[in-house]
Write an enzyme that holds these catalytic residues in place. Structure first.
Site, PDB file in Angstrom:
ATOM      1  CG  HIS A   9      25.713  33.709  46.984  1.00 50.97           C
ATOM      2  ND1 HIS A   9      25.638  32.323  47.002  1.00 50.97           N
ATOM      3  CD2 HIS A   9      26.892  34.007  46.400  1.00 50.97           C
ATOM      4  CE1 HIS A   9      26.727  31.817  46.449  1.00 50.97           C
ATOM      5  NE2 HIS A   9      27.509  32.816  46.079  1.00 50.97           N
ATOM      6  NE  ARG A  60      27.127  32.474  42.787  1.00 50.30           N
ATOM      7  CZ  ARG A  60      27.706  32.722  41.627  1.00 50.30           C
ATOM      8  NH1 ARG A  60      26.984  32.846  40.526  1.00 50.30           N
ATOM      9  NH2 ARG A  60      29.024  32.865  41.552  1.00 50.30           N
ATOM     10  CD  GLU A  87      33.222  33.831  44.094  1.00 45.44           C
ATOM     11  OE1 GLU A  87      34.117  34.664  44.356  1.00 45.44           O
ATOM     12  OE2 GLU A  87      32.717  33.076  44.948  1.00 45.44           O
ATOM     13  CG  HIS A 182      29.446  36.448  44.511  1.00 48.92           C
ATOM     14  ND1 HIS A 182      28.588  35.509  43.999  1.00 48.92           N
ATOM     15  CD2 HIS A 182      29.046  37.653  43.993  1.00 48.92           C
ATOM     16  CE1 HIS A 182      27.710  36.100  43.206  1.00 48.92           C
ATOM     17  NE2 HIS A 182      27.959  37.390  43.198  1.00 48.92           N
TER      18      HIS A 182
END
Length: 255
Positions: A9, A60, A87, A182
């Site tokens: 991202h 995100r 993440e 991520h």
């Protein structure tokens, strides 16, 4: 040949503030929005098109994917979201400034928490408001699946079942796959694909907003890999990621 593109991202608001983010659901910064648009333009300029996309359940990554697909004129693409692409969970460090944390605990300790393979950060207490068990998007998970903190090894172990059950079968079926996720969930995948050692993965940094394209053979082993875009920009972005966990020069004495 199977095509796989990985996209971290764009810069998030907490990336900008140099904070440990983990499962905290922050959005993209203005720079991150621009990075997402540029990633989509790079993919379009090089003739990429996809059959399916995968992302996490954090905004995100989702927004980065939306923007890239808009630039590709493929907003209709089937998208699969999974918490297994989230993440890495940074436990009690989530929300803390990385440089200030390094000034308190020392660069060496923070590098261990950030980049070691099997050492998790301090765990998050279940009565902490940041505990993901309080979040409705994880209501269907078993208690053992909800992290209090994760090492990269734990992130690999969490991610690999999704690779085996969802992403790999799509590639074997000939689908062109885009994964927007991520830094650490993508490090987990890169470690697996490129067979990177536990020791060497410590120094691998994945830049924000830079598409990483893999050409795979029929057994899903990499034939080649490359970042799209200006190599100097990619190198600078990776270096910026590496520097996030260091104490500021002239700051408090390090432990």
């Amino acid at each position: 040949m199977p095509t796989l593109v990985l996209l971290r991202h764009g810069e998030s608001t907490w990336n900008k503030e140099n904070r440990f983010t983990g499962w905290t659901d922050v959005d993209l910064s203005e720079a991150g929005l621009a990075e997402a648009h540029e990633a989509g333009r790079l993919l379009r300029a090089e003739g990429f098109a996809f059959d399916v996309a995968y992302t996490s359940v954090l905004r995100r990554a989702i927004r980065t994917l939306w923007i890239a697909l808009e630039e590709l004129d493929q907003m209709w693409l089937p998208v699969v979201g999974s918490w297994r692409l989230n993440e890495r969970h940074y436990g009690a460090l989530q929300g803390l400034n990385k440089a200030e944390t390094a000034a308190t605990f020392g660069d060496k300790q923070v590098k261990i928490w950030r980049r070691s393979y099997d050492v998790p950060p301090p765990a998050l207490a279940e009565d902490d408001e940041r505990f993901p068990g309080r979040d409705p998007r994880y209501a269907g998970l078993a208690d053992a699946e909800i992290p209090r903190s994760e090492s990269l090894k734990a992130t690999v172990d969490r991610f690999l079942p999704f690779w085996e059950e969802a992403i790999a079968p799509s590639l074997r079926d000939g689908r062109r796959v885009l994964v927007a996720a991520h830094g650490n969930s993508l490090r987990a995948l890169v470690k697996y694909l490129d067979d990177i050692s536990d020791a060497d993965i410590v120094s691998l940094n994945i830049p924000t907003g830079a598409p990483l394209a893999y050409d795979l053979d029929d057994d899903l082993h990499p034939r080649s890999r490359r970042y799209l875009g200006d190599p100097d920009r990619v190198a600078a972005a990776a270096a910026a990621v590496a520097a996030q966990g260091r104490a500021a020069p002239g700051g408090p004495a390090q432990a």
